[in-house]
Write a protein that holds these residues in place. Structure first.
Motif, PDB file in Angstrom:
ATOM      1  N   SER A 159      -4.465 -16.851 -48.260  1.00 23.70           N
ATOM      2  CA  SER A 159      -3.608 -17.568 -47.296  1.00 23.70           C
ATOM      3  C   SER A 159      -4.367 -18.606 -46.481  1.00 23.70           C
ATOM      4  O   SER A 159      -3.865 -19.093 -45.477  1.00 23.70           O
ATOM      5  N   THR A 160      -5.599 -18.943 -46.894  1.00 25.62           N
ATOM      6  CA  THR A 160      -6.352 -19.969 -46.172  1.00 25.62           C
ATOM      7  C   THR A 160      -5.692 -21.330 -46.360  1.00 25.62           C
ATOM      8  O   THR A 160      -5.094 -21.600 -47.398  1.00 25.62           O
ATOM      9  N   PRO A 161      -5.802 -22.211 -45.367  1.00 24.32           N
ATOM     10  CA  PRO A 161      -5.098 -23.499 -45.428  1.00 24.32           C
ATOM     11  C   PRO A 161      -5.723 -24.472 -46.422  1.00 24.32           C
ATOM     12  O   PRO A 161      -6.922 -24.404 -46.721  1.00 24.32           O
ATOM     13  N   ALA A 162      -4.906 -25.385 -46.914  1.00 20.84           N
ATOM     14  CA  ALA A 162      -5.392 -26.454 -47.783  1.00 20.84           C
ATOM     15  C   ALA A 162      -6.153 -27.472 -46.950  1.00 20.84           C
ATOM     16  O   ALA A 162      -5.801 -27.741 -45.791  1.00 20.84           O
ATOM     17  N   LEU A 163      -7.217 -28.065 -47.527  1.00 21.05           N
ATOM     18  CA  LEU A 163      -8.068 -29.007 -46.814  1.00 21.05           C
ATOM     19  C   LEU A 163      -8.066 -30.361 -47.516  1.00 21.05           C
ATOM     20  O   LEU A 163      -8.116 -30.431 -48.749  1.00 21.05           O
ATOM     21  N   HIS A 164      -8.023 -31.424 -46.731  1.00 20.40           N
ATOM     22  CA  HIS A 164      -8.162 -32.759 -47.301  1.00 20.40           C
ATOM     23  C   HIS A 164      -9.548 -32.900 -47.928  1.00 20.40           C
ATOM     24  O   HIS A 164     -10.537 -32.355 -47.434  1.00 20.40           O
ATOM     25  N   ALA A 165      -9.637 -33.650 -48.998  1.00 24.50           N
ATOM     26  CA  ALA A 165     -10.896 -33.783 -49.731  1.00 24.50           C
ATOM     27  C   ALA A 165     -12.015 -34.366 -48.888  1.00 24.50           C
ATOM     28  O   ALA A 165     -13.201 -34.081 -49.130  1.00 24.50           O
ATOM     29  N   VAL A 195     -15.547 -43.039 -36.542  1.00 21.20           N
ATOM     30  CA  VAL A 195     -14.234 -42.667 -36.001  1.00 21.20           C
ATOM     31  C   VAL A 195     -13.609 -41.586 -36.885  1.00 21.20           C
ATOM     32  O   VAL A 195     -13.527 -41.727 -38.104  1.00 21.20           O
ATOM     33  N   SER A 196     -13.165 -40.505 -36.259  1.00 22.18           N
ATOM     34  CA  SER A 196     -12.640 -39.341 -36.968  1.00 22.18           C
ATOM     35  C   SER A 196     -11.343 -39.649 -37.717  1.00 22.18           C
ATOM     36  O   SER A 196     -10.727 -40.700 -37.529  1.00 22.18           O
ATOM     37  N   MET A 197     -10.921 -38.676 -38.523  1.00 23.53           N
ATOM     38  CA  MET A 197      -9.669 -38.800 -39.270  1.00 23.53           C
ATOM     39  C   MET A 197      -8.443 -38.619 -38.386  1.00 23.53           C
ATOM     40  O   MET A 197      -7.340 -38.991 -38.763  1.00 23.53           O
ATOM     41  N   GLU A 252      -3.583 -29.817 -35.097  1.00 18.93           N
ATOM     42  CA  GLU A 252      -3.003 -28.923 -34.099  1.00 18.93           C
ATOM     43  C   GLU A 252      -2.385 -27.693 -34.731  1.00 18.93           C
ATOM     44  O   GLU A 252      -1.889 -26.806 -34.036  1.00 18.93           O
ATOM     45  N   CYS A 253      -2.424 -27.639 -36.060  1.00 18.43           N
ATOM     46  CA  CYS A 253      -2.013 -26.456 -36.797  1.00 18.43           C
ATOM     47  C   CYS A 253      -2.729 -26.498 -38.144  1.00 18.43           C
ATOM     48  O   CYS A 253      -3.290 -27.531 -38.527  1.00 18.43           O
ATOM     49  N   ALA A 274      -4.768 -30.888 -44.120  1.00 13.37           N
ATOM     50  CA  ALA A 274      -4.520 -31.639 -45.354  1.00 13.37           C
ATOM     51  C   ALA A 274      -4.108 -33.079 -45.088  1.00 13.37           C
ATOM     52  O   ALA A 274      -3.941 -33.864 -46.026  1.00 13.37           O
ATOM     53  N   LEU A 275      -3.960 -33.455 -43.811  1.00  4.98           N
ATOM     54  CA  LEU A 275      -3.514 -34.811 -43.483  1.00  4.98           C
ATOM     55  C   LEU A 275      -4.562 -35.856 -43.859  1.00  4.98           C
ATOM     56  O   LEU A 275      -5.766 -35.581 -43.814  1.00  4.98           O
TER      57      LEU A 275
END
Length: 484
Positions: free
Chosen positions: A128-134, A342-344, A348-349, A354-355
């Motif tokens: 159930s771990t969250p998906a991560l942006h590459a 500059v960060s992505m 907040e959740c 994945a954004l």
């Protein structure tokens, strides 16, 4: 996802020094990173609940090596806060002290590291771990938000770009040796580690306060050449008589983490000049990985109210409310920064991991500023730190500056109906409780009312023995809001 922060040019030079005297060369550091990385999950979220010690640093660097995504948190974080973050983000692993008040539920111990344990969590085992942006490489809490789920999403490019820039403008070489005077879960403290490892320099790891005599013994024993501090750190250094502190190996002091009063900054700059120490005042935000601008030692005494110029590879500009660019010296607008650090954006959740990159290399700082004829930038306050009291627009930053000019340390907040000033009693530095007399508070209230141009009935001055502060030394405005 290998993040090339740790130099590979100086294999036999010292990289890390623990307070107990243990030293790791760069060769040994890379070996330790590789061994630990094998136990970490690639492209999974890892909580590192640590402090300024070897297990914390090794786990952080191993996570970057492995392509795991670390979130650095303070070992002193409250158990309920940590539990809420855990529930919100569902990490695959957690590094935490084995005797901590909170433990990941149903977790399995993977490795012991001194008094820490590295644990696999239920989120990892049940998938159930969250998906991560590459491109996501690590996460940091925004300044003052460690009690909330709002995080800054950073890439490998952000980390390397900011570390490289800091190496350049500070002129870091392998002969430099920093000491950890700030927490590593704070972007400024972490940038000290990143930049020195990038330069092939060394870092002394300690959790001790500047007010602890053992800190200075450690600094001198290992020959630290630089010291980093926030404005509150320099309050302590001046109280300790900076001009006479025994630190013969120190040749650079840096300051960031909030605005220092210009007169105090000039005092520090002049003391450093007399002692042959370089003093760099810097400006930054977690959203830009750490650093955005810096004031050279030469300009610190000449323009102590300025943040100076953009860091190498970055660009500063100003915009009016309608989005047009300001090109005239002296005109105020929102400070805009552009650069590879500059960060992505925020998370907040868990789904936000994945954004994509929403900032695209440009950060609206939320600070109001102007520049002078020489191109030096000056912060005037926060875009949204304003009240409209009795129809009069009041800058909270300006109120704090006015109080400082009157000799009071304070923090301002409130509503359009009531301006609240939490102020430190004049003799609180020598007493554990606020002074019983409030005559000074009434005087401060009257003087501020006159200077701001509002009726005194709209101002409340609340005496405190000391302003509540976050671990990095910044004023805890959330705590003050609860007292208002």
């Amino acid at each position: 996802m290998n993040v090339p922060l740790v130099s590979r040019q100086y294999s036999q030079r010292t990289a890390l020094i623990a307070e107990d005297g243990r030293m790791l060369t760069y060769e040994a550091l890379h070996a330790s990173i590789g061994q630990l990385a094998a136990d970490l999950p690639a492209r999974q979220l890892v909580f590192i609940v640590g402090e300024n010690d070897l297990p914390t640093v090794l786990c952080y660097l191993a996570a970057l090596e492995r392509g795991a995504v670390p979130l650095l948190l303070s070992r002193s974080i409250h158990a309920s806060t940590l539990g809420a973050l855990y529930d919100a983000y569902r990490p695959a692993q957690v590094l935490i002290a084995r005797n901590a008040a909170w433990a990941p539920p149903g977790a399995t111990l993977v490795r012991e590291m001194e008094d820490y344990g590295l644990y696999d969590t239920k989120a990892k085992t049940d998938g159930s771990t969250p998906a991560l942006h590459a491109d996501l490489a690590m996460l940091l809490a925004t300044s003052g938000s460690t009690g909330s789920p709002k995080l800054v999403r950073l890439t490998a490019t952000n980390l390397v770009a900011n570390a490289t820039s800091i190496v350049e403008y500070l002129g870091l070489t392998p002969d430099e040796r920093a000491i950890t005077s700030l927490p590593l879960n704070y972007s400024y403290g972490l940038s000290v580690l990143n930049s020195h490892l990038r330069a092939g320099a060394s870092v002394v790891l300690t959790n001790r306060s500047l007010m602890d005599a053992a800190f200075w013994r450690t600094l001198n024993a290992y020959g630290a050449t630089s010291l980093a501090g926030v404005p509150y750190s320099y309050d302590m250094l001046l109280r300790l008589r900076l001009a006479r502190i025994d630190m013969p190996s120190v040749r650079t002091l840096t300051q960031a983490g909030g605005r220092m009063r210009p007169e105090k900054l000039r005092d520090v700059a002049q003391i450093c000049e007399k002692r042959g120490i370089r003093f760099f005042a810097m400006y930054g935000q977690t959203e830009a990985t750490a650093r955005i601008a810096y004031l050279t030692p030469a300009d610190a005494a000449l323009k102590p109210a300025s943040i100076g110029q953009a860091i190498p590879g970055g660009r500063l500009s100003l915009e009016r409310a309608d989005g047009s660019v300001i090109e005239t010296a002296g005109e105020t607008g929102e400070l805009i920064y552009a650069g590879a650090n500059v960060s992505m954006g925020y998370a907040e959740c868990a789904a936000d991991f994945a954004l994509p990159d929403v900032n695209r290399g440009t950060l609206r700082t939320g600070d109001l500023a102007h520049f002078d004829e020489d191109g030096a930038f000056f912060i005037e306050g926060r875009l949204h730190r304003f009240l409209k009291v009795f129809g009069i627009r009041v800058s909270l930053d300006a109120v704090e500056q006015l109080a400082a000019e009157l000799g009071f340390e304070c923090a301002a907040n409130g509503t359009d109906e009531r301006l609240v000033i939490h102020a430190v009693a004049p003799d609180s530095h020598s007493n554990s409780e606020a002074a019983p007399s409030v005559a000074w508070a009434q005087s401060l209230r009257s003087e501020l009312a006159q200077r701001i141009g509002v009726h005194a009935s709209a101002i409340v001055v609340k005496p405190l023995a000391a302003l509540p502060r976050l671990p990095a030394g910044k004023v805890d405005h959330a705590c003050l809001a609860s007292l208002s």
